[in-house]
Scaffold this active site. Structure first.
Site, PDB file in Angstrom:
ATOM      1  CG  ASP A  16      65.749  90.569  22.101  1.00  0.00           C
ATOM      2  OD1 ASP A  16      65.956  89.337  22.105  1.00  0.00           O
ATOM      3  OD2 ASP A  16      65.668  91.232  21.050  1.00  0.00           O
ATOM      4  CG  ASN A  64      60.469  82.754  22.820  1.00  0.00           C
ATOM      5  OD1 ASN A  64      60.329  83.345  23.886  1.00  0.00           O
ATOM      6  ND2 ASN A  64      61.043  83.344  21.777  1.00  0.00           N
TER       7      ASN A  64
END
Ligand code: FPP
Length: 238
Positions: A16, A64
């Site tokens: 991330d 996503n």
């Protein structure tokens, strides 16, 4: 306190902070993803060198798809380029590539390159590099439950045969051990729907370092910290 003193056999990573890395530098988000591929290369090579048995990378989650189309397209292109470009490196390092997630939901060209890389590396005996693609932990459990229900309905399996051990065999991860260490970069204290079943007893290590900046020294730090942890799996200290 007794330290386990061992190296983790299976490391999983939530990569991330690519967007934040870019923003901090006044760059567009996708530049962060591009730099992130460099970290994927370095960390994969390092883990293989350290004889880690398995490295599982959260490369694209089911959630996503909610990102802008341009960003999703770029991530798919980076993935495809990685699969094509890293075949030599994968071979040289004796790495076996695998993937988990709803692979059939990926663009066809990505599926094709993924299938080629998996097939070409299938006899390699070194580290397993597993890419989580179009992956969601809850979906994995739902898919397992559906397949178990099908087996029961078809008379291949009895209700009393559904145990933690048999359930595990229906997960995407049936052939792997649970991660020993889960690393999250970018500082957030979340699991983000990653390997929900598999991380029950996994040691967590979160670093504020954004993924594009994550290098060998950070990996070493995580592994050293892991060795200091005492793993009790719900039991008591010996
Ligand atoms: C999270 O950062 C990262 C991703 C959603 C994608 C990770 C993909 C790569 C590192 C490159 C492609 C992968 C491979 C295996 C070639 P974010 O955008 O959520 O960061 P932010 O939280 O700072 O916005």
């Amino acid at each position: 306190m007794s330290e386990n003193g061992e190296a983790p056999s299976h490391i999983a990573i939530i990569m991330d902070g690519n967007g934040r890395w870019a923003r901090q530098r006044g760059l567009v988000r996708i530049r962060g993803h591009k730099e992130g591929v460099e970290s994927v290369r370095e960390i994969t090579r390092e883990c293989a060198k350290k004889h880690i048995r398995q490295l599982t990378l959260y490369a694209f989650s089911q959630e996503n798809w909610k990102r802008p189309r341009r960003e999703v397209n770029l991530l798919m292109k980076l993935l495809k380029d990685f699969l094509i470009g890293e075949r030599g490196e994968i071979e040289e390092n004796n790495i076996r590539l695998t993937a988990i997630g709803r692979i059939s939901g990926l663009p066809e060209d990505v599926q094709r390159e993924l299938a080629i890389s998996i097939e070409e590396s299938k006899d390699n005996t070194g580290m397993v590099l597993c890419l989580a693609l179009n992956y969601g932990g809850r979906s994995e459990i739902v898919d397992a439950a559906k397949n178990i229900a099908r087996s029961v309905k078809a008379g291949k399996m009895g209700l009393e045969e559904i145990t933690e051990e048999t359930f595990r065999r229906f997960l995407y991860t049936s052939e792997m051990t649970d991660p020993d260490l889960l690393i999250r970069t970018g500082g957030e204290m979340r699991v983000s729907n990653f390997l929900l079943w598999e991380i029950s007893y996994t040691e967590l290590w979160v670093t504020p370092v954004c993924w594009p900046d994550f290098r060998k020294r950070h990996l070493d730090e995580a592994i050293q910290e892991y060795a200091r942890r005492e793993r009790r799996f719900g039991g008591l200290q010996e």
